[in-house]
Write an enzyme that holds these catalytic residues in place. Structure first.
Site, PDB file in Angstrom:
ATOM      1  N   GLY A 163      60.359   7.673 103.515  1.00  0.00           N
ATOM      2  CA  GLY A 163      60.469   7.320 104.933  1.00  0.00           C
ATOM      3  C   GLY A 163      61.505   6.230 105.183  1.00  0.00           C
ATOM      4  O   GLY A 163      62.102   6.164 106.262  1.00  0.00           O
ATOM      5  N   GLU A 188      64.641   8.029 105.348  1.00  0.00           N
ATOM      6  CA  GLU A 188      64.661   8.764 106.630  1.00  0.00           C
ATOM      7  C   GLU A 188      64.979   7.819 107.788  1.00  0.00           C
ATOM      8  O   GLU A 188      65.723   8.177 108.707  1.00  0.00           O
ATOM      9  CB  GLU A 188      63.314   9.465 106.856  1.00  0.00           C
ATOM     10  CG  GLU A 188      63.140  10.642 105.916  1.00  0.00           C
ATOM     11  CD  GLU A 188      61.758  11.266 105.955  1.00  0.00           C
ATOM     12  OE1 GLU A 188      60.761  10.510 105.932  1.00  0.00           O
ATOM     13  OE2 GLU A 188      61.671  12.502 106.009  1.00  0.00           O
TER      14      GLU A 188
HETATM   15  N1  DAK Z   1      53.787   1.868  99.803  1.00  0.00           N
HETATM   16  C1  DAK Z   1      52.962   0.833  99.486  1.00  0.00           C
HETATM   17  N2  DAK Z   1      53.263  -0.120  98.604  1.00  0.00           N
HETATM   18  C2  DAK Z   1      54.454  -0.048  97.986  1.00  0.00           C
HETATM   19  C3  DAK Z   1      55.365   0.991  98.248  1.00  0.00           C
HETATM   20  C4  DAK Z   1      54.988   1.980  99.211  1.00  0.00           C
HETATM   21  N3  DAK Z   1      55.801   2.978  99.570  1.00  0.00           N
HETATM   22  N4  DAK Z   1      56.454   0.813  97.477  1.00  0.00           N
HETATM   23  C5  DAK Z   1      56.235  -0.304  96.768  1.00  0.00           C
HETATM   24  N5  DAK Z   1      55.032  -0.833  97.062  1.00  0.00           N
HETATM   25  C6  DAK Z   1      54.438  -2.037  96.516  1.00  0.00           C
HETATM   26  C7  DAK Z   1      53.974  -1.823  95.078  1.00  0.00           C
HETATM   27  O1  DAK Z   1      52.706  -1.240  95.048  1.00  0.00           O
HETATM   28  C8  DAK Z   1      53.958  -3.270  94.581  1.00  0.00           C
HETATM   29  O2  DAK Z   1      52.798  -3.917  95.073  1.00  0.00           O
HETATM   30  P1  DAK Z   1      51.915  -4.903  94.111  1.00  0.00           P
HETATM   31  O3  DAK Z   1      51.572  -4.089  92.919  1.00  0.00           O
HETATM   32  O4  DAK Z   1      52.855  -6.021  93.786  1.00  0.00           O
HETATM   33  O5  DAK Z   1      50.757  -5.322  94.958  1.00  0.00           O
HETATM   34  C9  DAK Z   1      55.132  -3.905  95.281  1.00  0.00           C
HETATM   35  O6  DAK Z   1      55.413  -3.057  96.402  1.00  0.00           O
HETATM   36  C10 DAK Z   1      56.384  -3.960  94.414  1.00  0.00           C
HETATM   37  O7  DAK Z   1      56.620  -2.674  93.893  1.00  0.00           O
HETATM   38  P2  DAK Z   1      56.765  -2.367  92.307  1.00  0.00           P
HETATM   39  O8  DAK Z   1      56.016  -3.375  91.497  1.00  0.00           O
HETATM   40  O9  DAK Z   1      56.446  -0.933  92.130  1.00  0.00           O
HETATM   41  O10 DAK Z   1      58.329  -2.613  92.110  1.00  0.00           O
HETATM   42  P3  DAK Z   1      59.292  -1.929  91.042  1.00  0.00           P
HETATM   43  O11 DAK Z   1      60.589  -2.642  91.126  1.00  0.00           O
HETATM   44  O12 DAK Z   1      58.630  -1.800  89.717  1.00  0.00           O
HETATM   45  O13 DAK Z   1      59.511  -0.445  91.594  1.00  0.00           O
HETATM   46  C11 DAK Z   1      59.954   1.222  93.290  1.00  0.00           C
HETATM   47  C12 DAK Z   1      60.195  -0.225  92.797  1.00  0.00           C
HETATM   48  C13 DAK Z   1      60.583   1.324  94.687  1.00  0.00           C
HETATM   49  C14 DAK Z   1      60.660   2.200  92.346  1.00  0.00           C
HETATM   50  C15 DAK Z   1      58.428   1.519  93.335  1.00  0.00           C
HETATM   51  O14 DAK Z   1      57.776   0.448  94.041  1.00  0.00           O
HETATM   52  C16 DAK Z   1      58.089   2.823  93.962  1.00  0.00           C
HETATM   53  O15 DAK Z   1      58.216   3.874  93.356  1.00  0.00           O
HETATM   54  N6  DAK Z   1      57.594   2.724  95.213  1.00  0.00           N
HETATM   55  C17 DAK Z   1      57.077   3.889  95.930  1.00  0.00           C
HETATM   56  C18 DAK Z   1      58.176   4.786  96.435  1.00  0.00           C
HETATM   57  C19 DAK Z   1      57.570   5.929  97.201  1.00  0.00           C
HETATM   58  O16 DAK Z   1      56.962   6.830  96.593  1.00  0.00           O
HETATM   59  N7  DAK Z   1      57.605   5.826  98.518  1.00  0.00           N
HETATM   60  C20 DAK Z   1      56.800   6.676  99.415  1.00  0.00           C
HETATM   61  C21 DAK Z   1      57.432   8.056  99.589  1.00  0.00           C
HETATM   62  S1  DAK Z   1      56.480   9.034 100.695  1.00  0.00           S
HETATM   63  C22 DAK Z   1      55.163  10.036 108.198  1.00  0.00           C
HETATM   64  C23 DAK Z   1      56.471   9.565 108.204  1.00  0.00           C
HETATM   65  C24 DAK Z   1      57.105   9.309 106.997  1.00  0.00           C
HETATM   66  C25 DAK Z   1      56.436   9.523 105.800  1.00  0.00           C
HETATM   67  C26 DAK Z   1      55.146  10.013 105.804  1.00  0.00           C
HETATM   68  C27 DAK Z   1      54.494  10.262 107.012  1.00  0.00           C
HETATM   69  N8  DAK Z   1      54.449  10.260 109.458  1.00  0.00           N
HETATM   70  C28 DAK Z   1      55.065   9.859 110.692  1.00  0.00           C
HETATM   71  C29 DAK Z   1      53.155  10.869 109.483  1.00  0.00           C
HETATM   72  C30 DAK Z   1      57.110   9.192 104.555  1.00  0.00           C
HETATM   73  C31 DAK Z   1      56.548   9.342 103.335  1.00  0.00           C
HETATM   74  C32 DAK Z   1      57.108   8.627 102.198  1.00  0.00           C
HETATM   75  O17 DAK Z   1      57.945   7.771 102.313  1.00  0.00           O
END
Ligand code: DAK
Length: 258
Positions: free
Chosen positions: A109, A112
């Site tokens: 997102g 996006e």
């Molecule tokens: N959500 C919640 N928390 C998140 C997060 C996320 N998307 N991304 C990172 N964090 C949090 C981590 O949990 C961590 O929290 P603590 O453990 O410290 O409490 C903190 O941020 C730091 O992250 P990392 O420790 O993981 O940091 P690293 O450098 O090791 O890794 C990373 C960075 C960006 C590679 C990793 O954090 C990661 O993979 N993050 C998630 C990426 C991801 O999967 N994003 C979501 C994709 S799904 C909608 C509109 C849009 C969407 C959906 C619905 N509607 C209008 C209904 C969109 C969907 C998506 O985006």
């Protein structure tokens, strides 16, 4: 500076700056943050003093996607009833230029949101990607559409199927962003460019945005008819008289947006 719960807003002359401010979770986009972004875009859009909007993130991310914790327990019917996409749709109705200054991760997102902006300036350390497939879902806020239009089908499928991130340099090569800037200069250079656009005739800037987006959706013939109407319309503005008069008088125009 004026803070909402999850973002900071600051007026820099004619530029309205917004900083996403949930750095501990890499500016994950929860519902409240999305609503604050849209609300601030609309506030700046209505504000006659503001001519360009710049969006960036605090900390090491622009935005690492939707807030996974908030989203994890959602069900389809609940999401339909919440109708969160209505907020996202309002972004496309903003008439003023929006420039994303992508300072770090722009994922899911967050990517996006950046693609919904008009121009993207990115730090050398920025990373772009659609990791949704790793969570069992897919982009839902325009990712499959905007990425495909900008980078083409094959690159879009590669990125969205693999969930892998690309660098700012790669994003530039794919025409997804405008420029790559050293991290310490990102905001300064983005604001400087925003300042340049802010000096142009506001109505012309507005109708240029509308016309260029039209080109993404319709045939060249229809697009040119549309363009022509906007071109004529500008001849009804005071700024057209001022711009051309100033040229002939060899002075700088003073545009009023009227
Ligand atoms: N959500 C919640 N928390 C998140 C997060 C996320 N998307 N991304 C990172 N964090 C949090 C981590 O949990 C961590 O929290 P603590 O453990 O410290 O409490 C903190 O941020 C730091 O992250 P990392 O420790 O993981 O940091 P690293 O450098 O090791 O890794 C990373 C960075 C960006 C590679 C990793 O954090 C990661 O993979 N993050 C998630 C990426 C991801 O999967 N994003 C979501 C994709 S799904 C909608 C509109 C849009 C969407 C959906 C619905 N509607 C209008 C209904 C969109 C969907 C998506 O985006």
């Amino acid at each position: 500076m004026d803070n909402l719960l999850f973002l900071e807003k600051e007026r820099k002359g004619p530029v309205g700056l917004i900083r996403l401010n949930r750095p501990n979770v890499l500016n994950a986009l929860n519902r409240q943050l999305i609503s604050e972004i849209v609300q601030t875009f609309e506030e700046y859009d209505r504000d006659e003093e503001i001519r360009v909007i710049v969006l960036t993130g605090n900390g090491r991310a622009f935005a690492a996607g939707a807030d996974i914790e908030e989203m994890a327990d959602e069900d389809a019917v609940g999401m339909e009833l919440l109708n969160q996409f209505a907020d996202w749709d309002r972004i496309t109705a903003v008439k003023k230029p929006i420039i994303a200054a992508v300072n770090g991760f722009a994922l899911g997102g967050g990517f996006e949101l950046a693609l919904a902006c008009d121009l993207l300036f990115a730090s050398e350390t920025a990373k772009f990607g659609f990791p949704e497939v790793n969570l069992g879902v897919m982009p839902g806020a325009g990712g499959t559409q905007r990425l495909t239009k900008a980078a083409g089908k094959t690159k879009a499928l590669e990125m969205i199927w693999s969930g892998e991130m690309i660098s700012a340099e790669e994003a530039l090569r794919l025409n997804l962003i405008n420029r790559v800037i050293a991290p310490e200069l990102l905001l300064e250079e983005t604001l400087a460019f925003a300042g340049k656009i802010a000096e142009k005739a506001p109505l012309a800037v507005r109708l240029i945005k509308e016309s260029v987006y039209k080109a993404l959706d319709i045939s060249i013939y229809e697009g040119m008819q549309f363009e022509r109407k906007n071109f004529y319309l500008l001849f009804a503005s005071e700024d057209q008289k001022e711009g051309m008069q100033a040229f002939m008088e060899k002075r700088k125009p003073v545009f009023k947006g009227k």
